[in-house]
Design an enzyme around this catalytic site. Structure first.
Site, mmCIF file in Angstrom:
data_model
loop_
_atom_site.group_PDB
_atom_site.id
_atom_site.type_symbol
_atom_site.label_atom_id
_atom_site.label_comp_id
_atom_site.label_asym_id
_atom_site.label_seq_id
_atom_site.Cartn_x
_atom_site.Cartn_y
_atom_site.Cartn_z
ATOM 1 N N CYS A 47 0.848 -1.183 0.000
ATOM 2 C CA CYS A 47 0.000 0.000 0.000
ATOM 3 C C CYS A 47 0.886 1.237 0.000
ATOM 4 C CB CYS A 47 -0.895 0.037 1.241
ATOM 5 S SG CYS A 47 -2.129 -1.267 1.269
ATOM 6 N N THR A 48 0.535 2.208 -0.818
ATOM 7 C CA THR A 48 1.289 3.454 -0.857
ATOM 8 C C THR A 48 1.123 4.208 0.457
ATOM 9 O OG1 THR A 48 0.957 3.568 -3.227
ATOM 10 C CG2 THR A 48 1.639 5.591 -2.136
#
Length: 145
Positions: A47-48
């Site tokens: 996940c960013t």
């Protein structure tokens, strides 16, 4: 709100601005994740933004898995809320049988989210499914035979 009602609500909304608002509101309604749950072990890779996913397993047979989660990004927090609605409180087999991709399509999210957010959602789903597989394997290994 159950999953079918969520789908109906998303389909009722005319534009994506309203749907994004709903996503953000869903994220705001999530219970606060305690600081002690914001560990590297609970962090979702891929996940960013930061996403933490904590799992609790019931003593029932088959066990039920309960998830709490949080993110530092508003829209991602809404995606977390959808994930929790789809998976929390289910048995490992029910989790593995849940067609989250169809739900994602039914909500129209696959066309509207950025590639990074889609990838992040896929990473969250993968982590939930991996945990479900591990619990199921533990149950199978511990079953009298």
């Amino acid at each position: 709100m159950d999953l079918q009602r969520l789908i109906d609500t998303f389909n009722f909304l005319d534009n994506w601005e309203d749907r994004y608002r709903l996503l953000i509101d869903m994220g705001r309604e999530l219970p606060e994740l305690p600081d002690e749950a914001r560990t590297e072990g609970n962090r979702v890779d891929g996940c960013t933004s930061n996403v933490w996913l904590e799992t609790t397993i019931s003593d029932e047979h088959p066990p039920r898995m309960f998830f709490t989660a949080d993110s530092d990004a508003f829209i991602v927090k809404g995606l977390v809320a959808i994930l929790l609605k789809a998976y929390s409180g289910k048995t490992p087999q029910e989790i593995l049988n849940t067609d989250i991709e169809s739900l994602f399509d039914d909500l129209g999210l696959s066309q509207q989210l950025t590639a990074n957010r889609r990838d992040g959602f896929v990473a969250m789903v993968k982590q939930v499914r991996n945990r479900a597989q591990a619990v199921q394997a533990d149950e199978t290994a511990g079953a009298p035979g």
